[in-house]
Design a protein around this motif. Structure first.
Motif, PDB file in Angstrom:
ATOM      1  N   GLY A  50       0.667  -1.274  -0.001  1.00  0.00           N
ATOM      2  CA  GLY A  50      -0.005   0.131   0.092  1.00  0.00           C
ATOM      3  C   GLY A  50       0.877   1.334  -0.060  1.00  0.00           C
ATOM      4  O   GLY A  50       0.290   2.371   0.035  1.00  0.00           O
ATOM      5  N   CYS A  51       2.319   1.158  -0.081  1.00  0.00           N
ATOM      6  CA  CYS A  51       3.027   2.398   0.085  1.00  0.00           C
ATOM      7  C   CYS A  51       3.742   2.581  -1.361  1.00  0.00           C
ATOM      8  O   CYS A  51       4.126   1.759  -1.818  1.00  0.00           O
ATOM      9  N   ALA A  52       3.544   3.721  -1.802  1.00  0.00           N
ATOM     10  CA  ALA A  52       4.093   4.157  -3.231  1.00  0.00           C
ATOM     11  C   ALA A  52       5.615   4.117  -3.003  1.00  0.00           C
ATOM     12  O   ALA A  52       6.325   4.631  -2.349  1.00  0.00           O
ATOM     13  N   LYS A  53       6.089   3.246  -3.949  1.00  0.00           N
ATOM     14  CA  LYS A  53       7.655   3.472  -4.030  1.00  0.00           C
ATOM     15  C   LYS A  53       8.201   4.084  -5.310  1.00  0.00           C
ATOM     16  O   LYS A  53       9.222   4.349  -5.381  1.00  0.00           O
ATOM     17  N   ASP A  54       7.377   4.144  -6.371  1.00  0.00           N
ATOM     18  CA  ASP A  54       7.705   5.043  -7.387  1.00  0.00           C
ATOM     19  C   ASP A  54       7.228   6.599  -7.003  1.00  0.00           C
ATOM     20  O   ASP A  54       6.169   6.683  -6.988  1.00  0.00           O
ATOM     21  N   PRO A  55       8.239   7.386  -7.355  1.00  0.00           N
ATOM     22  CA  PRO A  55       7.733   9.020  -7.130  1.00  0.00           C
ATOM     23  C   PRO A  55       6.712   9.476  -7.961  1.00  0.00           C
ATOM     24  O   PRO A  55       6.163  10.500  -7.676  1.00  0.00           O
ATOM     25  N   THR A  56       6.577   8.833  -9.216  1.00  0.00           N
ATOM     26  CA  THR A  56       5.693   9.314 -10.136  1.00  0.00           C
ATOM     27  C   THR A  56       4.228   8.651  -9.823  1.00  0.00           C
ATOM     28  O   THR A  56       3.225   9.098 -10.686  1.00  0.00           O
ATOM     29  N   TYR A  57       4.074   7.820  -8.994  1.00  0.00           N
ATOM     30  CA  TYR A  57       2.704   7.150  -8.596  1.00  0.00           C
ATOM     31  C   TYR A  57       1.783   8.267  -8.079  1.00  0.00           C
ATOM     32  O   TYR A  57       2.099   8.947  -7.083  1.00  0.00           O
ATOM     33  N   ALA A  58       0.586   8.144  -8.578  1.00  0.00           N
ATOM     34  CA  ALA A  58      -0.445   8.934  -7.821  1.00  0.00           C
ATOM     35  C   ALA A  58      -1.893   8.118  -8.007  1.00  0.00           C
ATOM     36  O   ALA A  58      -2.096   7.488  -9.000  1.00  0.00           O
ATOM     37  N   THR A  59      -2.637   8.544  -7.227  1.00  0.00           N
ATOM     38  CA  THR A  59      -4.155   8.062  -7.196  1.00  0.00           C
ATOM     39  C   THR A  59      -5.116   9.115  -7.623  1.00  0.00           C
ATOM     40  O   THR A  59      -4.729  10.208  -7.471  1.00  0.00           O
ATOM     41  N   TYR A  60      -6.172   8.662  -8.163  1.00  0.00           N
ATOM     42  CA  TYR A  60      -6.986   9.506  -8.724  1.00  0.00           C
ATOM     43  C   TYR A  60      -8.542   9.199  -7.938  1.00  0.00           C
ATOM     44  O   TYR A  60      -8.663   8.165  -7.898  1.00  0.00           O
ATOM     45  N   TYR A  61      -9.270  10.197  -7.853  1.00  0.00           N
ATOM     46  CA  TYR A  61     -10.712  10.152  -7.346  1.00  0.00           C
ATOM     47  C   TYR A  61     -11.249   9.238  -8.288  1.00  0.00           C
ATOM     48  O   TYR A  61     -11.578   9.359  -9.519  1.00  0.00           O
ATOM     49  N   SER A  62     -12.225   8.398  -7.565  1.00  0.00           N
ATOM     50  CA  SER A  62     -13.353   7.429  -8.402  1.00  0.00           C
ATOM     51  C   SER A  62     -14.458   7.495  -7.585  1.00  0.00           C
ATOM     52  O   SER A  62     -14.571   7.492  -6.405  1.00  0.00           O
ATOM     53  N   PRO A  63     -15.628   7.933  -8.224  1.00  0.00           N
ATOM     54  CA  PRO A  63     -17.005   7.931  -7.600  1.00  0.00           C
ATOM     55  C   PRO A  63     -17.523   6.546  -7.212  1.00  0.00           C
ATOM     56  O   PRO A  63     -18.345   6.598  -6.242  1.00  0.00           O
ATOM     57  N   PHE A  64     -16.667   5.648  -7.509  1.00  0.00           N
ATOM     58  CA  PHE A  64     -17.182   4.455  -6.887  1.00  0.00           C
ATOM     59  C   PHE A  64     -16.370   3.684  -6.218  1.00  0.00           C
ATOM     60  O   PHE A  64     -15.106   3.640  -6.509  1.00  0.00           O
ATOM     61  N   ARG A  65     -16.655   3.121  -4.947  1.00  0.00           N
ATOM     62  CA  ARG A  65     -15.822   2.265  -4.217  1.00  0.00           C
ATOM     63  C   ARG A  65     -15.010   1.006  -4.967  1.00  0.00           C
ATOM     64  O   ARG A  65     -13.977   0.625  -4.378  1.00  0.00           O
ATOM     65  N   HIS A  66     -15.902   0.500  -5.771  1.00  0.00           N
ATOM     66  CA  HIS A  66     -15.133  -0.828  -6.501  1.00  0.00           C
ATOM     67  C   HIS A  66     -14.309  -0.518  -7.372  1.00  0.00           C
ATOM     68  O   HIS A  66     -14.111  -1.269  -8.315  1.00  0.00           O
ATOM     69  N   THR A  67     -13.939   0.631  -7.820  1.00  0.00           N
ATOM     70  CA  THR A  67     -13.012   1.083  -8.971  1.00  0.00           C
ATOM     71  C   THR A  67     -11.838   2.125  -8.255  1.00  0.00           C
ATOM     72  O   THR A  67     -12.167   3.065  -7.674  1.00  0.00           O
TER      73      THR A  67
END
Length: 116
Positions: A50-67
């Motif tokens: 669950g920890c980002a190891k790549d400095p370019t990794y980013a998450t984006y908002y999703s309106p759905f819990r299953h996505t």
């Protein structure tokens, strides 16, 4: 196959296909490899525990819990391998179960001291 240039953002989405609206996804680990059958020898870790190891990794908002939606910069393995394969491990949890892996987030493993 998905083609993208070096250092361009690669956008990914993972979805759980279930009729149960109370389930959600968590991205635990994602590893890249120059071959599709070996993700340990010459691999590159993008996210681990669950920890980002790549400095370019980013998450984006999703309106759905299953996505899940995330991105990282495309890269190339040494010796100019023309292909990069991804292997990601996802966890399925019950929504609002605060004791589940989905709510624990990044798990930093503490380093142990080596004895002489």
């Amino acid at each position: 196959p998905y083609r993208v240039g070096i250092n361009q953002n690669l956008y990914l989405e993972a979805s759980l296909h279930s009729s149960d609206p109370s389930l959600e996804l968590f991205l635990d680990t994602c590893v890249a490899s120059p071959t599709r059958h070996n993700f340990t020898t010459r691999s590159y870790t993008i996210i681990k525990n669950g920890c980002a190891k790549d400095p370019t990794y980013a998450t984006y908002y999703s309106p759905f819990r299953h996505t899940l939606r995330f991105k990282f910069n495309a890269f190339q393995f040494i010796r100019s391998n023309p292909e990069v394969y991804l292997q990601c491990e996802l966890v399925v949890c019950r929504a609002y179960d605060y004791s589940s892996r989905c709510y624990q987030g990044c798990l930093q493993r503490s380093k142990r001291e080596a004895s002489s």
